[in-house]
Design an enzyme around this catalytic site. Structure first.
Site, short mmCIF file in Angstrom:
data_model
loop_
_atom_site.label_atom_id
_atom_site.label_comp_id
_atom_site.label_asym_id
_atom_site.label_seq_id
_atom_site.Cartn_x
_atom_site.Cartn_y
_atom_site.Cartn_z
N ARG A 57 -18.37 1.17 23.36
CA ARG A 57 -17.87 -0.50 22.51
C ARG A 57 -16.63 -0.76 22.86
O ARG A 57 -16.20 -1.46 22.60
CB ARG A 57 -18.74 -0.20 21.03
CG ARG A 57 -18.53 -1.61 20.53
CD ARG A 57 -19.52 -2.00 19.27
NE ARG A 57 -20.98 -1.20 19.74
CZ ARG A 57 -21.93 -1.07 18.44
NH1 ARG A 57 -21.12 -1.48 17.48
NH2 ARG A 57 -23.24 -0.86 18.68
N GLU A 167 -13.99 10.81 13.79
CA GLU A 167 -13.24 11.29 14.80
C GLU A 167 -11.84 11.67 14.69
O GLU A 167 -10.75 11.41 13.93
CB GLU A 167 -13.82 10.22 15.98
CG GLU A 167 -15.35 9.69 15.95
CD GLU A 167 -15.21 9.33 17.59
OE1 GLU A 167 -15.01 9.53 18.37
OE2 GLU A 167 -15.66 7.72 17.00
#
Length: 221
Positions: A57, A167
């Site tokens: 994305r 992350e």
């Protein structure tokens, strides 16, 4: 407080990146883990390794462009992002490949130009911050993924980020000299990875049979 102090306080000992066995072969052969953007430019890896999704994305025109996020390597702290791993398995369902988890020395968290994210980098409420402040933000009591969707620690172990999809965005490339272990699911895979690592000179990397490592520790909400 420094990043090193946070790592000691939280008991963070490894930073993880899952890939296919072909992906590990490509990384071992070049001595580098490359970003998704670099994978498209590296002919060797385009045949031997494979990104874990067909489309990111971050590549879309409407996605945040503060940085070229496709040129960062997506890592996780202590356990894998189970949601992303399950999606990756579905993308490659039926294909002749299997998965392994590369575990890197947590010292890489001190390297420059890293961004720490509170949740998945594609979620609308993600907060991306460099430095010790960014690392600490991954462990606050409550994290918002998107409006109306939050996750809480709910007794999660100290070494785990609050959101299991948080992350570490590592700037391309990541040197394989920081690889300490590879997790696999059975003895046959262990033998294969041992052979791959030895053939490329990674003689001190441990290969660990640990099927439960592939389950991760999903949020219980």
């Amino acid at each position: 407080m420094s990043i090193e102090q946070v790592m000691v306080e939280k008991g963070i000992s490894e930073v993880l990146h899952f890939t296919t066995e072909r992906g590990l072969t490509g990384c071992a052969g070049t001595g580098l883990v490359l970003s998704r953007k670099a994978l498209n430019e590296e002919q060797y890896l385009s045949y031997i390794a494979s990104p874990v999704s067909s489309e990111r994305r971050e590549a879309q025109a409407t996605f945040n462009k503060d940085e070229d996020w496709l040129d960062y390597i997506n890592l996780s702290i202590s356990e894998i992002n189970t949601s992303y791993f399950n999606a990756a398995k579905n993308w490659f369902r039926g294909e002749d490949r299997w998965w392994c988890i590369m575990a890197f020395d947590s010292i890489i968290l001190t390297h420059p130009k890293i961004y720490f994210t509170t949740t998945n980098n594609i979620y609308t409420s993600v907060i991306r911050t460099p430095g010790c402040v960014g690392l600490q933000a991954m462990f606050v009591e409550t994290i918002t993924r998107w409006r109306g969707k939050t996750v809480s620690r709910n007794g999660r172990q100290q070494r785990l980020t609050t959101c299991e999809q948080a992350e570490v965005l590592y700037p391309n490339p990541l040197d394989m000299k920081f690889l300490r272990s590879v997790y696999v699911q059975n003895p046959e895979q262990a033998a294969s990875i041992h052979g791959t690592l030895r053939s490329f000179g990674f003689l001190s990397v441990n290969v660990i049979i640990c099927p439960e490592k592939f389950i991760g520790v999903p949020n219980t909400f």
